[in-house]
Write an enzyme that holds these catalytic residues in place. Structure first.
Site, PDB file in Angstrom:
ATOM      1  N   LYS A 133       0.859  -1.189   0.000  1.00 19.31           N
ATOM      2  CA  LYS A 133       0.000   0.000   0.000  1.00 19.31           C
ATOM      3  C   LYS A 133       0.888   1.230   0.000  1.00 19.31           C
ATOM      4  CE  LYS A 133      -4.550   0.501   0.181  1.00 19.31           C
ATOM      5  NZ  LYS A 133      -5.584  -0.386  -0.314  1.00 19.31           N
ATOM      6  N   GLY A 139     -24.410   3.194   1.718  1.00 22.09           N
ATOM      7  CA  GLY A 139     -23.372   3.787   0.868  1.00 22.09           C
ATOM      8  C   GLY A 139     -23.617   3.524  -0.601  1.00 22.09           C
ATOM      9  N   GLY A 150     -21.946   4.785  -3.296  1.00 20.06           N
ATOM     10  CA  GLY A 150     -20.819   5.351  -4.037  1.00 20.06           C
ATOM     11  C   GLY A 150     -20.525   4.524  -5.280  1.00 20.06           C
ATOM     12  N   HIS A 151     -19.263   4.504  -5.658  1.00 20.18           N
ATOM     13  CA  HIS A 151     -18.881   3.808  -6.896  1.00 20.18           C
ATOM     14  C   HIS A 151     -19.316   2.343  -6.867  1.00 20.18           C
ATOM     15  CE1 HIS A 151     -16.114   7.285  -7.093  1.00 20.18           C
ATOM     16  NE2 HIS A 151     -16.405   7.181  -8.377  1.00 20.18           N
ATOM     17  N   VAL A 152     -19.032   1.666  -5.759  1.00 20.43           N
ATOM     18  CA  VAL A 152     -19.393   0.248  -5.678  1.00 20.43           C
ATOM     19  C   VAL A 152     -20.878   0.090  -5.331  1.00 20.43           C
ATOM     20  CG1 VAL A 152     -18.933  -1.961  -4.550  1.00 20.43           C
ATOM     21  CG2 VAL A 152     -17.065  -0.351  -4.921  1.00 20.43           C
ATOM     22  N   TYR A 190     -23.534   1.919  -5.669  1.00 21.22           N
ATOM     23  CA  TYR A 190     -24.550   2.212  -6.679  1.00 21.22           C
ATOM     24  C   TYR A 190     -24.596   1.120  -7.760  1.00 21.22           C
ATOM     25  CZ  TYR A 190     -28.016   5.237  -8.723  1.00 21.22           C
ATOM     26  OH  TYR A 190     -29.218   5.747  -9.159  1.00 21.22           O
TER      27      TYR A 190
HETATM   28  P1  NAD Z   1     -17.127   5.877  -2.548  1.00 24.22           P
HETATM   29  O1  NAD Z   1     -16.394   6.934  -1.815  1.00 24.22           O
HETATM   30  O2  NAD Z   1     -17.392   6.051  -3.994  1.00 24.22           O
HETATM   31  O3  NAD Z   1     -18.555   5.617  -1.842  1.00 24.22           O
HETATM   32  C1  NAD Z   1     -18.766   5.638  -0.474  1.00 24.22           C
HETATM   33  C2  NAD Z   1     -20.196   6.103  -0.259  1.00 24.22           C
HETATM   34  O4  NAD Z   1     -20.504   5.988   1.126  1.00 24.22           O
HETATM   35  C3  NAD Z   1     -20.417   7.549  -0.661  1.00 24.22           C
HETATM   36  O5  NAD Z   1     -21.562   7.662  -1.475  1.00 24.22           O
HETATM   37  C4  NAD Z   1     -20.598   8.252   0.683  1.00 24.22           C
HETATM   38  O6  NAD Z   1     -21.446   9.393   0.589  1.00 24.22           O
HETATM   39  C5  NAD Z   1     -21.211   7.143   1.496  1.00 24.22           C
HETATM   40  N1  NAD Z   1     -21.111   7.344   2.926  1.00 24.22           N
HETATM   41  C6  NAD Z   1     -20.133   7.918   3.633  1.00 24.22           C
HETATM   42  N2  NAD Z   1     -20.439   7.964   4.934  1.00 24.22           N
HETATM   43  C7  NAD Z   1     -21.653   7.379   5.068  1.00 24.22           C
HETATM   44  C8  NAD Z   1     -22.504   7.108   6.163  1.00 24.22           C
HETATM   45  N3  NAD Z   1     -22.179   7.453   7.413  1.00 24.22           N
HETATM   46  N4  NAD Z   1     -23.680   6.491   5.932  1.00 24.22           N
HETATM   47  C9  NAD Z   1     -24.041   6.159   4.667  1.00 24.22           C
HETATM   48  N5  NAD Z   1     -23.261   6.382   3.590  1.00 24.22           N
HETATM   49  C10 NAD Z   1     -22.089   6.994   3.782  1.00 24.22           C
HETATM   50  O7  NAD Z   1     -16.329   4.538  -2.249  1.00 24.22           O
HETATM   51  P2  NAD Z   1     -16.384   3.170  -3.074  1.00 24.22           P
HETATM   52  O8  NAD Z   1     -15.250   3.132  -4.030  1.00 24.22           O
HETATM   53  O9  NAD Z   1     -17.764   2.929  -3.548  1.00 24.22           O
HETATM   54  O10 NAD Z   1     -16.030   2.126  -1.912  1.00 24.22           O
HETATM   55  C11 NAD Z   1     -16.984   1.788  -0.927  1.00 24.22           C
HETATM   56  C12 NAD Z   1     -16.342   0.880   0.114  1.00 24.22           C
HETATM   57  O11 NAD Z   1     -15.867  -0.305  -0.531  1.00 24.22           O
HETATM   58  C13 NAD Z   1     -15.123   1.497   0.802  1.00 24.22           C
HETATM   59  O12 NAD Z   1     -15.059   1.005   2.128  1.00 24.22           O
HETATM   60  C14 NAD Z   1     -13.960   0.946   0.016  1.00 24.22           C
HETATM   61  O13 NAD Z   1     -12.772   0.903   0.798  1.00 24.22           O
HETATM   62  C15 NAD Z   1     -14.471  -0.454  -0.301  1.00 24.22           C
HETATM   63  N6  NAD Z   1     -13.852  -1.038  -1.497  1.00 24.22           N
HETATM   64  C16 NAD Z   1     -13.944  -0.411  -2.703  1.00 24.22           C
HETATM   65  C17 NAD Z   1     -13.384  -1.000  -3.817  1.00 24.22           C
HETATM   66  C18 NAD Z   1     -13.501  -0.348  -5.175  1.00 24.22           C
HETATM   67  O14 NAD Z   1     -13.230  -1.027  -6.171  1.00 24.22           O
HETATM   68  N7  NAD Z   1     -13.909   0.903  -5.262  1.00 24.22           N
HETATM   69  C19 NAD Z   1     -12.698  -2.222  -3.709  1.00 24.22           C
HETATM   70  C20 NAD Z   1     -12.639  -2.858  -2.455  1.00 24.22           C
HETATM   71  C21 NAD Z   1     -13.216  -2.245  -1.351  1.00 24.22           C
END
Ligand code: NAD
Length: 348
Positions: free
Chosen positions: A78, A174, A176-178, A180
């Site tokens: 990391k 949540g 977000g990217h994942v 949704y």
């Molecule tokens: P992201 O930042 O795009 O989405 C996170 C979402 O959570 C946002 O929409 C945010 O507004 C929401 N959020 C924040 N605080 C909140 C709360 N208190 N209550 C409800 N919603 C809240 O992140 P992402 O890329 O979608 O990743 C989501 C999770 O999955 C993270 O923990 C990340 O570490 C994990 N993850 C992501 C990936 C990836 O490919 N993006 C891979 C492995 C793990």
């Protein structure tokens, strides 16, 4: 610091500063016994260097466990870039970080993480080939969502004897990217969704597009549902929330869902099936690792889909041993890494 490295089982820790661009970065390499270390690069504000080091070490270890259980020929690593407090040129900073990554000669491959984006990876790629998630490779989030979807089906198969998600009620935290992308997959599969996000626009979109019910961010833990699906923050299964959960399964993408290992035991004792986070959310890592190794899309999709079998098998193991699923996952990951380290020492 050596004590901290030793207790995490970390191989090496690298520091780099470039006064010209303001770059201050750390790369933690947990192990390279199974292949080059791989893992994302964070670009966030840290209160001090010690916090940045702790974050890098903890996350590198997590990546090792994730790569081991996903059967990837990689160790975990990391990077963290400490966000400068003053003015800085982001493109130059990332290019400078590319030199840092390149100086390790392929022992570490970097990727997107909190605070970094595809354009950053493009800038890093100017100075190193040990980078993924560039514009021509793309965003790993859809693969993470696909893997979590497969993991949810493994969980319903184990718990309810079916992969059919029609009328399965999922409380999703949540969007977000994942989250949704996952909500879309679940909606298309016939699942019923209750969603929460602190971003009200995302919630409005999800209610319109997926016919989802919305609740306040803090109410999602109390929703009576089949599955609680955390896709936002880490440490959301903690002493304050664990007894509020009203579900049969916890399965979502968030990293570090358990505030501490004992929460896995709490879930197990309450009869709530927990999908270990670093197993169910490995789709993104599989995507970046196999893209970097130039695999075809179909072989990447197949490998992501194999999360279904891995998780189902782990559930059976946990049931046979009557031990929490997170314990079994940790045990398996440690065993794989230890074996690789013994093989490497024998060969040396
Ligand atoms: P992201 O930042 O795009 O989405 C996170 C979402 O959570 C946002 O929409 C945010 O507004 C929401 N959020 C924040 N605080 C909140 C709360 N208190 N209550 C409800 N919603 C809240 O992140 P992402 O890329 O979608 O990743 C989501 C999770 O999955 C993270 O923990 C990340 O570490 C994990 N993850 C992501 C990936 C990836 O490919 N993006 C891979 C492995 C793990």
């Amino acid at each position: 610091m050596f004590r901290q490295m030793e207790s995490a089982g970390l191989q090496d820790l690298h520091f780099w500063q470039d006064p010209d661009t303001g770059l201050q970065a750390i790369i933690a390499i947990h192990d390279t016994f199974r292949g080059p270390a791989i893992g994302g690069c964070r670009f966030i504000t840290y209160p001090d260097t010690a916090a940045a080091i702790t974050d890098a070490i903890r996350l590198a270890k997590g990546m090792s466990y994730k790569a081991a259980l996903a059967g990837l020929p990689h160790g975990g690593g990391k990077a963290v870039i400490m966000k400068p407090s003053g003015l800085y040129d982001r493109n130059r900073l990332m290019r400078s970080f590319g030199h840092f990554v390149d100086s390790l000669n392929g022992r570490y491959i970097t990727a997107m993480d909190s605070g970094t984006q595809i354009s950053d990876m493009d800038n890093i790629a100017i100075n190193t080939r040990f980078v993924t998630c560039t514009r021509d490779m793309g965003d790993p989030s859809p693969s993470t969502a696909q893997g979590v979807f497969a993991g949810i089906q493994a969980s319903t198969m184990f718990r309810f004897g079916t992969t059919d998600l029609h009328n399965i009620h999922i409380a999703l935290q949540g969007l977000g990217h994942v989250g949704y992308a996952l909500a879309k997959l679940l909606h298309n599969a016939g699942a019923r969704l209750t969603v929460a996000d602190i971003d009200t626009q995302k919630v409005a979109r999800a209610t319109a597009e997926f016919n989802a019910r919305a609740v306040e961010a803090n109410e999602i833990y109390d929703v009576a549902a089949d599955i609680f699906c955390p896709c936002g923050l880490g440490a959301i299964i903690n002493p304050d929330t664990v007894n509020r959960l009203n579900c049969a399964i916890v399965a979502g993408s968030a990293n570090n869902q358990l505030a501490d290992d004992s929460q896995g035991e709490n879930l197990w004792r309450r009869g709530i099936l927990y999908a270990p986070d670093y197993l169910i959310n490995a789709g993104g890592l599989i995507f970046v690792a196999l893209q970097h190794a130039r695999h075809h899309d179909q072989s990447i999709r197949q490998k992501v889909a194999s999360i279904y079998d891995s998780l189902l098998e782990l559930y059976k193991h946990a049931q046979a041993d009557d031990r929490p699923t997170n314990d079994i996952a940790d045990l398996r990951a440690r065993t794989i890494i230890r074996q690789a380290s013994m093989d490497a020492h024998q060969a040396a």
